[in-house]
Design an enzyme around this catalytic site. Structure first.
Site, mmCIF file in Angstrom:
data_model
loop_
_atom_site.group_PDB
_atom_site.id
_atom_site.type_symbol
_atom_site.label_atom_id
_atom_site.label_comp_id
_atom_site.label_asym_id
_atom_site.label_seq_id
_atom_site.Cartn_x
_atom_site.Cartn_y
_atom_site.Cartn_z
ATOM 1 N N GLU A 84 -23.554 -128.094 -15.766
ATOM 2 C CA GLU A 84 -22.704 -128.736 -14.767
ATOM 3 C C GLU A 84 -21.699 -129.664 -15.460
ATOM 4 O O GLU A 84 -21.911 -130.081 -16.592
ATOM 5 C CB GLU A 84 -23.554 -129.541 -13.773
ATOM 6 C CG GLU A 84 -24.566 -128.661 -13.039
ATOM 7 C CD GLU A 84 -25.315 -129.358 -11.889
ATOM 8 O OE1 GLU A 84 -25.393 -128.779 -10.804
ATOM 9 O OE2 GLU A 84 -25.823 -130.460 -12.097
ATOM 10 N N ASP A 90 -21.906 -137.749 -8.777
ATOM 11 C CA ASP A 90 -21.003 -137.661 -9.940
ATOM 12 C C ASP A 90 -19.676 -138.428 -9.835
ATOM 13 O O ASP A 90 -19.023 -138.395 -8.792
ATOM 14 C CB ASP A 90 -20.578 -136.201 -10.162
ATOM 15 C CG ASP A 90 -21.695 -135.218 -10.054
ATOM 16 O OD1 ASP A 90 -22.850 -135.620 -9.885
ATOM 17 O OD2 ASP A 90 -21.409 -134.017 -10.126
ATOM 18 N N PHE A 149 -16.900 -130.498 -3.907
ATOM 19 C CA PHE A 149 -17.774 -130.797 -5.037
ATOM 20 C C PHE A 149 -16.957 -131.388 -6.198
ATOM 21 O O PHE A 149 -15.769 -131.636 -6.068
ATOM 22 C CB PHE A 149 -18.503 -129.516 -5.470
ATOM 23 C CG PHE A 149 -19.799 -129.276 -4.727
ATOM 24 C CD1 PHE A 149 -20.042 -129.849 -3.486
ATOM 25 C CD2 PHE A 149 -20.785 -128.448 -5.277
ATOM 26 C CE1 PHE A 149 -21.244 -129.615 -2.806
ATOM 27 C CE2 PHE A 149 -21.979 -128.209 -4.605
ATOM 28 C CZ PHE A 149 -22.218 -128.794 -3.372
#
Ligand code: FRU
Length: 520
Positions: free
Chosen positions: A239, A57, A113
């Site tokens: 997400e 990402d 993350f």
């Protein structure tokens, strides 16, 4: 004088001995991996990729003092997903990128993350000063140990700050700033400043819905509301949320857009990005929309989010060009995966339906070298071929009012990538089943990818195709319908065949085929 002579003699002898050594074939080793960086097979030439190893990402997209930052999920030790760091690259023009050292490393609270970054202009956090406002990154901590032990609260949110425009980062000493009350998937905070309520707003995902928080100082957060339990697609975990306002150019009406990635559950399999159009009052995001809308119908645009703080006011989006179904298996060796082109998001109301448009930023034009310009007029069932040395680093653009034709890119290895405008079913089909290597994972080449073409205007539309070695992005009617897809042909495609499938003549006008220069 004597001394000088002696030194001269010694130098001649030394040079001579060097030459001798060379003639004995003692070679200085050359690091081929360095020489060939960015020239490897399948390496995109005008999309961002990390120099080496695994990327997923985009994170922390923020503009500050002349620099667009692109942080990203990064594992520096392998080309498969592993303990996550934030990699870092910067750009001044959103076309060329410069690699920077890793920005955030895992620490005692866990792996790093996805998340976002803001410029704390008024130093509300106290982490910088008014004269030197801090960049603050807000991200998810993923505690591997907790996960392994079967805990539910192993994802929390932390912050870090930079006082030198992203060059170096310090983790906040009272992390985590948002604890987890027992939600297994609790991550990917997107933060922005909400002027009307003079608060920071944070949106994160909790399982398969979103939660909204606010804060005065980026350190203490209050849960305000949630969104999405009953609406949209729920085939997988939610997400990477985003929330921002956009104005409809024609009417000036302002609406809020919530972007949510979902995996699995996308229309063509695996990972995809849905969006909701609604209103946000500083506490609640509300929307009348029940069914999902898709930002991109291709299989390879995931976890995309938008920039904070862009001076032009544009809403710039970047997505990860892959899919969790096969991201770990794609046939590259030194690095894995690329980002989409940066795209400008805008909002339109088409036939009464709010529609999110995404289209590459103008800056890409600076890389374009126009090579072929022509028009085609095809009788029913007629085919015409346009040869070009390398479609895999090119743009193909044209206008047509036709709705029943196909265009096929092919190469000497008899591989082909097919785009079909199917008037009968009012859909666009991308067929990559024979486009090149597909066998690395069954889910890569097992089906046709379909996109409904409803609500297109009846006259001429622009079709724009951007291919970059191992990816293709297709924008129909300036981004009203979009598909992004990875491809792995053995050789570049060099033949493009247009076929008129309809019962009437077909005009393909203003065809322009351009080479796109490499940015590396
Ligand atoms: C999306 C995602 C995020 C998570 C990150 C981990 O692709 O699963 O939800 O933060 O990747 O690398």
């Amino acid at each position: 004088m004597k001394n000088k002579l002696l030194i001269g003699l010694c130098l001649i002898c030394w040079l001579h001995s060097c030459r001798d050594k060379k003639s004995e074939n003692i070679e200085i080793p050359v690091d081929r991996t360095l020489v060939e960086t960015y020239k490897e097979k399948y390496r995109p030439q005008y999309h961002f990729t990390p120099e080496k190893m695994w990327m997923n990402d985009p994170n922390g997209l923020v503009y500050h003092q002349g620099i667009y930052h692109l942080f990203y999920q990064y594992y520096p030790d392998d080309i498969v997903w592993g303990p996550m760091h934030w990699g870092h690259a910067i750009s001044k023009d959103m076309v060329h990128w410069e690699q920077k050292p890793i920005a955030l490393y895992p620490d005692e609270h866990g792996l790093i993350f996805s998340g976002s970054a803001v410029v704390d202009l008024n130093n509300t956090s106290g982490l910088g000063s008014k004269e030197n406002p801090p960049l603050v990154a807000i991200y998810t901590y993923h505690d591997m140990k907790g996960e392994k032990e079967g805990a539910l609260d192993f994802q929390t949110q932390g912050i870090a700050y930079s006082l030198d425009n992203g060059e170096s980062w310090v983790k906040y000493d009272k992390n985590p700033v948002i604890l987890n009350e027992g939600i297994k998937d609790f991550r990917d905070p997107k933060v922005f400043w909400h002027e009307e309520t003079e608060h920071w707003i944070l949106v994160l995902v909790a399982g398969d819905y979103a939660q909204i928080y606010n804060s005065k100082n980026l350190k203490e957060w209050t849960l305000l509301s949630d969104f999405g339990k009953e609406v949209g697609a729920h085939g997988g975990v939610w997400e990477c949320p985003d929330l921002f306002p956009l104005k409809i150019a024609e009417t000036g009406e302002e609406k809020w857009v919530m972007i949510i990635s979902i995996n699995p559950g996308a229309p063509n399999g695996g990972s995809g990005t849905q969006y909701f159009i609604g209103d946000f009052d500083g506490t609640n995001f509300t929307s009348d929309q029940k069914a999902p809308k898709w930002l991109d119908w291709g299989t390879d645009n995931y976890a995309g989010v938008t920039y904070n703080n862009v001076p032009s006011g544009e809403r710039i989006f970047i997505g990860w060009m892959s899919n969790w179904d096969y991201a770990r298996n794609t046939p590259t060796e030194k690095w894995r995966s690329a980002m989409t082109l940066p795209r400008n998001l805008s909002l339109s109301k088409i036939n009464g339906e709010y529609t999110l448009i995404n289209y590459p930023l103008e800056g890409l034009a600076s890389l374009k070298q126009s090579r072929i310009k022509k028009e085609l007029n095809l009788a029913p069932q007629e085919k015409e071929v346009i040869n070009f040395d390398n479609y895999n680093q090119a743009e193909v653009r044209f206008q047509t009012s036709g709705r029943y034709f196909d265009l096929t890119f092919s190469n000497a290895s008899e591989e082909q990538l097919v785009f079909l405008f199917d008037q009968e079913n009012e859909e666009f089909i991308l067929d990559r089943t024979s486009s090149g290597q597909t066998s690395f994972k069954e889910t890569f080449g097992d089906k046709l990818h379909k996109m409904p073409l409803e609500n297109l205007p009846s006259g001429n539309i622009e079709v724009r195709i951007l291919m970059d070695w191992s990816s293709v992005e297709i924008f129909i009617n300036k981004g009203q319908k979009v598909m992004t897809s990875q491809i792995f042909p053995k050789d570049p495609y060099n033949v493009l065949t247009f076929t008129n499938l309809g019962a009437e003549g077909l005009s393909i006008m203003d065809i322009e085929i351009s080479k796109i220069e490499a940015i590396w």
